[in-house]
Design a protein around this motif. Structure first.
Motif, PDB file in Angstrom:
ATOM      1  N   LEU A   1       0.837  -1.192   0.000  1.00  0.00           N
ATOM      2  CA  LEU A   1       0.000   0.000   0.000  1.00  0.00           C
ATOM      3  C   LEU A   1       0.878   1.250   0.000  1.00  0.00           C
ATOM      4  O   LEU A   1       0.710   2.157  -0.834  1.00  0.00           O
ATOM      5  CB  LEU A   1      -0.845  -0.029   1.279  1.00  0.00           C
TER       6      LEU A   1
ATOM      7  N   TYR B   1      -2.775  -8.033  -1.635  1.00  0.00           N
ATOM      8  CA  TYR B   1      -3.297  -6.691  -1.810  1.00  0.00           C
ATOM      9  C   TYR B   1      -4.816  -6.616  -1.950  1.00  0.00           C
ATOM     10  O   TYR B   1      -5.383  -5.645  -2.389  1.00  0.00           O
ATOM     11  CB  TYR B   1      -2.576  -6.039  -2.985  1.00  0.00           C
TER      12      TYR B   1
ATOM     13  N   GLU C   1      -8.861  -6.648  -2.544  1.00  0.00           N
ATOM     14  CA  GLU C   1      -9.663  -6.220  -3.714  1.00  0.00           C
ATOM     15  C   GLU C   1      -9.015  -5.107  -4.500  1.00  0.00           C
ATOM     16  O   GLU C   1      -9.076  -5.082  -5.732  1.00  0.00           O
ATOM     17  CB  GLU C   1     -11.079  -5.747  -3.332  1.00  0.00           C
ATOM     18  N   LEU C   2      -8.399  -4.189  -3.803  1.00  0.00           N
ATOM     19  CA  LEU C   2      -7.941  -2.974  -4.462  1.00  0.00           C
ATOM     20  C   LEU C   2      -6.954  -3.255  -5.591  1.00  0.00           C
ATOM     21  O   LEU C   2      -6.947  -2.561  -6.610  1.00  0.00           O
ATOM     22  CB  LEU C   2      -7.290  -2.049  -3.433  1.00  0.00           C
TER      23      LEU C   2
ATOM     24  N   VAL D   1      -8.435  -3.297  -8.877  1.00  0.00           N
ATOM     25  CA  VAL D   1      -9.195  -2.130  -9.331  1.00  0.00           C
ATOM     26  C   VAL D   1      -8.297  -1.022  -9.855  1.00  0.00           C
ATOM     27  O   VAL D   1      -8.613  -0.366 -10.837  1.00  0.00           O
ATOM     28  CB  VAL D   1     -10.054  -1.590  -8.157  1.00  0.00           C
ATOM     29  N   ILE D   2      -7.160  -0.818  -9.189  1.00  0.00           N
ATOM     30  CA  ILE D   2      -6.324   0.305  -9.600  1.00  0.00           C
ATOM     31  C   ILE D   2      -5.692   0.055 -10.961  1.00  0.00           C
ATOM     32  O   ILE D   2      -5.646  -1.078 -11.441  1.00  0.00           O
ATOM     33  CB  ILE D   2      -5.220   0.599  -8.559  1.00  0.00           C
TER      34      ILE D   2
ATOM     35  N   VAL E   1     -12.094   0.385  -2.225  1.00  0.00           N
ATOM     36  CA  VAL E   1     -12.469   0.320  -3.634  1.00  0.00           C
ATOM     37  C   VAL E   1     -13.571   1.335  -3.930  1.00  0.00           C
ATOM     38  O   VAL E   1     -13.522   2.047  -4.946  1.00  0.00           O
ATOM     39  CB  VAL E   1     -12.938  -1.105  -4.008  1.00  0.00           C
TER      40      VAL E   1
ATOM     41  N   TYR F   1     -12.108   4.769  -4.124  1.00  0.00           N
ATOM     42  CA  TYR F   1     -11.312   4.883  -5.350  1.00  0.00           C
ATOM     43  C   TYR F   1     -12.216   5.147  -6.552  1.00  0.00           C
ATOM     44  O   TYR F   1     -12.008   6.085  -7.329  1.00  0.00           O
ATOM     45  CB  TYR F   1     -10.535   3.580  -5.533  1.00  0.00           C
TER      46      TYR F   1
ATOM     47  N   MET G   1      -5.478   7.205  -3.781  1.00  0.00           N
ATOM     48  CA  MET G   1      -4.886   6.406  -4.854  1.00  0.00           C
ATOM     49  C   MET G   1      -5.399   6.861  -6.205  1.00  0.00           C
ATOM     50  O   MET G   1      -4.632   6.996  -7.165  1.00  0.00           O
ATOM     51  CB  MET G   1      -5.217   4.932  -4.646  1.00  0.00           C
TER      52      MET G   1
ATOM     53  N   GLU H   1      -3.219   8.513  -9.122  1.00  0.00           N
ATOM     54  CA  GLU H   1      -3.198   7.820 -10.409  1.00  0.00           C
ATOM     55  C   GLU H   1      -3.549   8.766 -11.548  1.00  0.00           C
ATOM     56  O   GLU H   1      -2.966   8.699 -12.633  1.00  0.00           O
ATOM     57  CB  GLU H   1      -4.207   6.670 -10.330  1.00  0.00           C
TER      58      GLU H   1
END
Lengths: 334, 334
Positions: free
Chosen positions: A250, A274, A276-277, A280-281, B222, B225, B254, B258
């Motif tokens: 993170l 890591y 779920e995230l 997604v990212i 999530v 995000y 994040m 990004e």
DNA sequence: AATAACAATTGAACTGGTTCAATCTTTTTT
DNA sequence: AAAAAAGATTGAACCAGTTCAATTGTTATT
């Protein structure tokens, strides 16, 4: 006042011993079984778990000691442990010891005084000597995640070295040579094993293990963030980075984003746990996932087995495999 | 075999009643007190907490029910609760119910069967009706964090609306007009209150509450995000963003990193509960911090007080204040 | 059918504390 | 100094189960 076993016995027209035997799963004559069942139904009888514990020295309780309540990896496992043992009507008493050996000892005493039937220990940095007493008491112990080498008991561990090996191997197969690692604290067994796998992989491919590619992040988000920053603010910049736990991943991702480093174009990344995230990212992260549910389930079933007095296979040492979830954060250098 | 109170009595030359009285803090004649203390010392006597519970119907145990083990905000409070109640030799049985009402009911029954002396409930989305039974049983209940409006019991809450008000007010004082919010789930009381404060602040300054500045992130990383991304990929882009819990703040940061949005130049940000990391990242984040330790301490002391039968001030509703930690993520528009 | 072997049942004794009416001590009041 | 009041102590009864030796009931064997 609560309904007791004596009330049931009277209602059913049998002795209290018979009711007790029924409740403990012994065979009854069909006719009596029906009468007892009927009486329990009608009176709404419920066993008093405390009274039960008095004579039998059973508390129907399992002590779970973790380093830190706020560690999501540990608590995920604890959730699974709870789910497993509650099926057999056990409950867990959860304690944390905040990495403090003295506090740990205090908690172990506390659990002993409450007659826990078993102990599950997340043993980050525990000295062997403390545990010796517990063995003498005859309480079964299962160690989870962090090993205490030399402590002979059931263990549920993860193949940390293997996980690292495959992560680093993936970088190597993608033609990376500047492969950095962010380690956990040096006194942690898990941390050592993960670093070991990193070393083994490099050595297996005849690549040097260089100190400039090794930093320590203390398994914390801040630690991961700072370590990553150091890598990219220094003169030597790696092309691949392997981060060895969730919180550091993170932190590392935040640092990388902040420095506007493009993944995977400028940097290939493999993280840990890591959740779920990572999916997604952008780009989605390749991570090593540990089988938390399975770990909890195995630990729970193992302690139940020992509590029942079944010591077949003792000591069982489970070394579970991790899974690498391949996503978009590793670039193949051509 | 364990040393019992009878052994102590015999050794000290007094009756077992006297020893019992000593152990429960009643006055003894000086001479007898010394004899009993000596005997306890010599024999290494320890009270059997299970036997104690049998007659007195006390388990020395407090049930703590939380929505989710892996929520760091809740577990921080639980840590403080544990620290508080262990001083009086109570232990906690920690259960999670994963937001499932049926599972919650099951856990409550489980705790009742274990004769918990008190119940601390993190009551995310709990229906009132389930709790009524518990009140009848006479077990004291303290509600923490999430209120159940209409449920009349002791509560330890946070001034969520006030926290939001001051965050939004800060944006307003810095001349922002496009102030966005990422909310938690609409059925959560905490979430509602935080949104309420947002609304109240805008209304207090005669500013419109516009739906284009409102999104929902379900209190997850999530969710935060994705909500943040939506804001900055849409046609209307806010200049200020208020994120209403820890996990969503993490996710929002994040997303912002990004998308390479500059904080605070392009976007001013106030987050929630962002622990150590908020101070480390660049720019450091202005966040609202909740007093988790204090919440746990108050909840722990409150339940101990009720367990002792002290019902002064019932029901106590504590509404704790948050603290805004001002750092570098809010820009004053000139 | 008698006997032996096995299974099920009984209930008193036990687990380790608390509680309380009765009794014994000490202190206060008259 | 005696009587009254207050304080401390005693130990049997109790809490709600388990356990086990003795007993009763059932099935198998000769």
């Amino acid at each position: 006042m609560a309904v007791t076993i004596r009330d049931v016995a009277k209602r059913a027209g049998v002795s209290l011993g018979t009711v007790s035997r029924y409740l403990n799963g012994y065979r009854l004559r069909e006719e009596n079984r029906l009468k007892v069942e009927k009486a329990i139904q009608e009176l709404g009888f419920k066993q008093n778990i405390i009274a039960k514990g008095l004579k039998s020295n059973r508390s129907m309780t399992i002590g779970v000691v973790i380093d830190d309540f706020t560690n999501i990896f540990c608590t995920s496992i604890v959730t699974a442990i709870e789910r497993t043992v509650e099926k057999e009507n056990y409950s867990i008493i959860l304690c944390d010891y905040e990495g403090d050996t003295e506090k740990l000892e205090q908690k172990l005493n506390f659990l002993r005084d409450r007659f826990v039937d078993g102990l599950i220990l997340f043993s980050n940095n525990v000295r062997l000597s403390i545990m010796d007493k517990y063995i003498c008491e005859g309480i079964p112990i299962v160690i989870v995640n962090e090993d205490i080498p030399g402590f002979n008991t059931d263990k549920v561990l993860v193949d940390n070295a293997g996980a690292s090996f495959r992560a680093v191997e993936r970088f190597i197969h993608s033609n990376h040579t500047k492969i950095a690692i962010i380690n956990g604290p040096p006194n942690s067994w898990v941390s050592q094993q993960r670093f070991e796998g990193y070393k083994q992989a490099l050595e297996a491919y005849n690549m040097p293990v260089e100190s400039r590619w090794i930093k320590y992040g203390n398994f914390t988000t801040v630690g991961g963030y700072l370590a990553a920053k150091e890598f990219f603010e220094g003169p030597d910049i790696p092309t691949a980075l392997y981060v060895t736990n969730y919180y550091m991943t993170l932190g590392a991702v935040m640092a990388i984003h902040e420095l506007n480093i493009k993944v995977p174009q400028e940097l290939s990344l493999i993280g840990f746990d890591y959740f779920e995230l990572s999916d997604v990212i952008k780009p989605s992260l390749t991570v090593i996932e540990q089988p938390t549910s399975k770990m909890g389930e195995i630990a729970g079933n193992l302690i139940l087995k020992r509590i029942k007095g079944d010591y077949t296979g003792y000591p069982e040492v489970h070394r579970l495999h991790t899974r690498m979830i391949v996503r978009d954060s590793v670039r193949v250098i051509s």
